[in-house]
Design an enzyme around this catalytic site. Structure first.
Site, mmCIF file in Angstrom:
data_model
loop_
_atom_site.group_PDB
_atom_site.id
_atom_site.type_symbol
_atom_site.label_atom_id
_atom_site.label_comp_id
_atom_site.label_asym_id
_atom_site.label_seq_id
_atom_site.Cartn_x
_atom_site.Cartn_y
_atom_site.Cartn_z
ATOM 1 N N ARG A 418 0.851 -1.207 0.000
ATOM 2 C CA ARG A 418 0.000 0.000 0.000
ATOM 3 C C ARG A 418 0.887 1.257 0.000
ATOM 4 O O ARG A 418 0.611 2.220 0.690
ATOM 5 C CB ARG A 418 -0.946 0.012 1.191
ATOM 6 C CG ARG A 418 -2.253 0.755 0.914
ATOM 7 C CD ARG A 418 -3.079 1.000 2.154
ATOM 8 N NE ARG A 418 -4.408 1.499 1.799
ATOM 9 C CZ ARG A 418 -5.117 2.320 2.546
ATOM 10 N NH1 ARG A 418 -4.673 2.738 3.704
ATOM 11 N NH2 ARG A 418 -6.313 2.716 2.158
ATOM 12 N N LYS A 451 -9.130 6.748 15.733
ATOM 13 C CA LYS A 451 -9.140 5.438 15.079
ATOM 14 C C LYS A 451 -7.700 5.159 14.669
ATOM 15 O O LYS A 451 -7.144 5.847 13.820
ATOM 16 C CB LYS A 451 -10.058 5.468 13.859
ATOM 17 C CG LYS A 451 -10.032 4.199 13.030
ATOM 18 C CD LYS A 451 -11.009 4.306 11.873
ATOM 19 C CE LYS A 451 -10.862 3.149 10.899
ATOM 20 N NZ LYS A 451 -11.722 3.320 9.722
ATOM 21 N N ASP A 453 -4.967 2.936 13.011
ATOM 22 C CA ASP A 453 -4.933 1.903 11.972
ATOM 23 C C ASP A 453 -3.535 1.308 11.823
ATOM 24 O O ASP A 453 -2.538 1.861 12.316
ATOM 25 C CB ASP A 453 -5.385 2.535 10.644
ATOM 26 C CG ASP A 453 -6.172 1.568 9.771
ATOM 27 O OD1 ASP A 453 -5.931 0.346 9.876
ATOM 28 O OD2 ASP A 453 -7.007 2.028 8.984
ATOM 29 N N CYS A 499 -7.783 -0.624 14.714
ATOM 30 C CA CYS A 499 -8.140 -1.030 13.362
ATOM 31 C C CYS A 499 -6.871 -1.520 12.698
ATOM 32 O O CYS A 499 -5.781 -1.025 12.969
ATOM 33 C CB CYS A 499 -8.690 0.187 12.608
ATOM 34 S SG CYS A 499 -9.010 -0.107 10.857
ATOM 35 N N ASP A 521 -13.289 -4.469 7.251
ATOM 36 C CA ASP A 521 -13.575 -3.502 6.194
ATOM 37 C C ASP A 521 -14.783 -3.932 5.371
ATOM 38 O O ASP A 521 -15.264 -3.170 4.527
ATOM 39 C CB ASP A 521 -12.362 -3.348 5.264
ATOM 40 C CG ASP A 521 -11.360 -2.343 5.807
ATOM 41 O OD1 ASP A 521 -11.712 -1.577 6.727
ATOM 42 O OD2 ASP A 521 -10.217 -2.324 5.314
HETATM 43 C C1 GLA Z 1 -8.070 0.850 6.458
HETATM 44 C C2 GLA Z 1 -9.292 0.858 7.356
HETATM 45 C C3 GLA Z 1 -10.408 1.609 6.688
HETATM 46 C C4 GLA Z 1 -9.941 3.006 6.366
HETATM 47 C C5 GLA Z 1 -8.708 2.966 5.503
HETATM 48 C C6 GLA Z 1 -8.131 4.346 5.308
HETATM 49 O O1 GLA Z 1 -8.265 0.064 5.342
HETATM 50 O O2 GLA Z 1 -9.679 -0.433 7.698
HETATM 51 O O3 GLA Z 1 -11.544 1.648 7.521
HETATM 52 O O4 GLA Z 1 -9.687 3.707 7.551
HETATM 53 O O5 GLA Z 1 -7.695 2.164 6.096
HETATM 54 O O6 GLA Z 1 -7.005 4.351 4.496
#
Ligand code: GLA
Length: 698
Positions: A418, A451, A453, A499, A521
């Site tokens: 990514r 959040k 991630d 997340c 997701d």
């Molecule tokens: C991940 C999270 C999503 C979103 C994207 C943003 O995939 O799971 O919910 O926040 O990143 O880039």
């Protein structure tokens, strides 16, 4: 409570329905005696008198009987502990002492039992604590000698199950957008190993297993084990030749070296928790949920708000005005927390740039985040943001300034996934940078929610110049935990969501320092039923975030579903909305407002009640029920209906069989156990229909 035999060599931990007993032999072997229904200390002492089998050349009398099998001596099972010094490998310990920590209210409830052993200066302490019917175990290793000690492997615990025929292993497997899928299969001779070699908990397996021989959802004995670690991990389940089962697990995916302990240094493993239940899979889940609400999840008595998240509505294309427009619509349907997802910082207009630069994008937020946060606050909502602190895009100011701050192997390609690299959080300068940036961010705008991630796995986990680079696997996670702990302490009003591309970092470790998790997701409401069914085996609805998004599902599969179905599916967890509300019609917004209002009414039951899985999502009808005090609510989802058959009858659970219950939707009064049946409450019909049924004891 904890009972200890007079000779100080047999210990018995008991919860409301179960007991766990262990014994130290004259030869300093720590033997497992019992895990199952409650027993008395006298029973444990009688078990302790049964002699071990005799030594024979091809058999070990210890295998399958020890609490924590170490490497070395007459043992052929997978060792929980592998240690190497400059002279030798293996462990030969001597018992030193035991101690009992303080329990609650002057008793031994919740008291920690610590058993101390020594192997030539290496102090090994086994910790046990009974919380409800969950046994928490972990191990501390402290190098009290003069030389170095390498921990090749140091599991948190080994669990021993009784000898029985026909063990079945349940696990939660999956991949991105298809996490937490439940399977159950016979355990055959040998070992079944699950884990993560990825640096995070992973989408592929939740660190949980359950074993039974003939349990159903409602009855039968179930053993469950769950690891609290958010990095690479391994759980090995072994069917031993004598029909016993051993489950050993901890941090790290192999035995090639976890940490090097210099003199005076120590390592404490994560917690590996286990339970025995005779209430079937449902009873085991309710015990897990109660344990996490009472002892793991911060502030679990406080219900989580209904949130809006911008990701699926606006993806990377965001601006202050457009987010404010979404916020006005969100407030209009009753949302309580507005979260701006990816795209607000640095040069982050796509996934190619900006990660690492945690300052608002000046084109998109010319005056920072505060004006939007103030607008959101003015609408009566809390304000949240998305971050991914452990990562960096090569196209970022941070990477240009510090290309050596990432994990990499010298002279090798730095693998981008990514378009991003993993920061080496084991480095103190990286830890300090992140602390300073995040602390400044949280201090600079009224932010109530983060959040957090983590969107790629480790691939090139090198650390040039570091004498023992593989420590970064463990130290990354320890640094993540320390950073979260420090931020929580400095900003107590801020809630955190874990997340990792959806459900890639869900475990008891991260849950002890976050308020909820992003389950997947995949926001398709039908797929979610199976994901939520698996998730609920171990974790409570109180942490399971679920959003209502647009139909057809743009993110994943193009499936169309009614707003009713999307809401009822998402209301089984922490409800959120993630669709583009500026495109919703007035009718849809009005309907959404009603669903949100209904969710707020049933929220205490969903988030704090006891869960009964009435029907799994595999059939036509799936239904979950939550019970709290005199109230109960059923969320029923009809997947398909064939041949015009009536919806099958379902008996509600967990109710007082002598009481009467009134149904809010139909006004009907039911005596004793209630059956959900065709036509109740609003007539489930066709495909992807759903209903909510509320009953109250009268
Ligand atoms: C991940 C999270 C999503 C979103 C994207 C943003 O995939 O799971 O919910 O926040 O990143 O880039």
């Amino acid at each position: 409570m904890v009972d200890i035999a007079e000779n100080g060599r047999t210990w018995l931990l008991s919860g409301p329905t179960s007991s766990y007993a262990l014994h130290l032999s004259e030869a300093h072997e720590l033997l497992h005696l019992h895990w199952g229904p409650r027993i008395a200390l006298a029973d444990a002492e009688a078990l302790a008198r049964s002699p071990l089998p005799a030594y024979r050349p091809f058999e070990s009398p210890l295998d399958g009987r020890e609490e924590y099998p170490v490497e070395g001596g007459p043992r052929f099972v997978r060792p929980a502990l592998c240690v190497r010094t400059d002279e030798r490998r293996g462990t030969e310990w001597r018992f030193v002492s035991y101690e009992l920590g303080a329990g609650t209210e002057g008793g031994t409830d919740g008291a920690e039992l610590r058993l101390r052993f020594d192997d030539d200066g290496l102090a090994i302490t086994l910790h046990y604590r009974m919380r409800g019917d969950v046994v928490e175990r972990r191990v501390t290793l402290e190098n009290g000698g003069r030389g170095r000690v390498e921990l090749l492997r140091a599991d948190a615990a080994t669990w021993t199950l009784p000898d029985r025929d026909g063990w079945q292993l349940s696990q939660l497997h999956g991949r991105w957008a298809a996490e937490s899928l439940l399977t159950r299969a016979p355990l055959t001779h040998g070992e079944k190993v699950i884990g993560s070699r990825r640096g995070h908990t992973g989408h592929q397996h939740l660190p949980w297993v359950a074993l039974d021989t003939d349990a159903t959802e409602e009855r039968g004995e179930v053993y469950g084990c769950a690891l609290g670690w958010s990095g690479s991990w391994r759980i090995a389940v072994a069917q031993l030749p004598d029909a016993r089962v051993q489950i050993t697990g901890g941090a790290g995916h192999d035995d090639s070296g976890l940490l090097l302990l210099g003199p005076g240094e120590s390592y404490t493993t994560p917690v590996f928790a286990g339970l025995w239940s005779d209430g079937g899979f449902g009873g085991a889940s309710r015990t897990w949920h109660a344990y996490q609400r009472a002892h793991v999840i911060p502030d679990a008595e406080r219900d989580r708000p209904v949130l809006f998240n911008s990701w699926e509505a606006t993806f990377f294309d965001i601006s202050e005005e457009q987010q404010a427009a979404l916020a006005r619509r969100a407030a209009g349907i009753g949302v309580e927390l507005f979260v701006v997802d990816d795209g607000w910082f640095g040069a982050r207009t796509s996934d190619r740039a900006g990660l690492g630069d945690w300052t608002p994008n000046p084109d998109r937020f010319p005056h920072g985040l505060k004006p939007l946060a103030d607008q959101v606050r003015g609408l009566g909502m809390r304000f949240g943001i998305w971050v991914e602190p452990e990562m960096v895009n090569p196209d970022s100011d941070l990477y240009r300034a510090h290309p050596d701050w990432v994990q990499y192997q010298p002279g090798r390609r730095r693998t981008e996934l990514r378009n991003q690299l993993v920061l080496n959080l084991a480095r103190e300068d990286v830890q300090e940078y992140l602390w300073e940036r995040l602390d400044t961010l949280l201090s600079g705008a009224p932010i109530d929610y983060v959040k957090w991630d983590f969107n790629r796995c480790f691939t090139d986990a090198g650390w040039p110049g570091e004498p023992y680079p593989q420590r970064l696997w463990v130290d990354h996670v320890r640094a993540l935990y320390a950073l979260l702990d420090r931020l929580r302490a400095a900003h107590p009003r801020v809630a955190f969501e874990s997340c990792s591309g959806g459900g890639g970092r869900i475990d008891l470790g991260v849950l002890s320092r976050t308020d909820q998790v992003w389950t997947s997701d995949n926001t398709d409401p039908l797929d979610r039923l199976a994901i939520q069914h698996g998730f609920s085996q171990i974790h409570p609805a109180r942490v399971m975030a679920a959003w209502v998004t647009d139909s057809p599902n743009t993110q994943l599969n193009g499936r169309a579903s009614s707003l009713r179905f999307r809401f009822v599916s998402a209301m089984a967890g922490v409800l959120g909305v993630g669709g583009d509300l500026t495109e919703w019609t007035e009718e849809e917004l009005a309907e959404a407002r009603e669903w949100v209002a209904l969710y707020k009414e049933i929220r205490p039951l969903v988030q704090r009640g006891e869960l009964y899985r009435l029907r799994p999502p595999t059939g036509g009808l799936s239904a979950v029920q939550y019970v709290l005090g005199a109230e109960t609510v059923v969320l029923a989802c009809l997947r398909t209906q064939s041949y015009g058959e009536p919806v099958p009858r379902v008996r509600l659970r967990g109710l007082d069989p002598t009481a009467s219950y009134e149904c809010r939707e139909t006004g009907e009064v039911h005596r004793g156990a209630v059956l959900l049946h065709h036509g109740l409450p609003t007539g489930l019909r066709g495909d992807l229909d759903a209903a909510v049924l509320r009953l109250c004891r009268i």
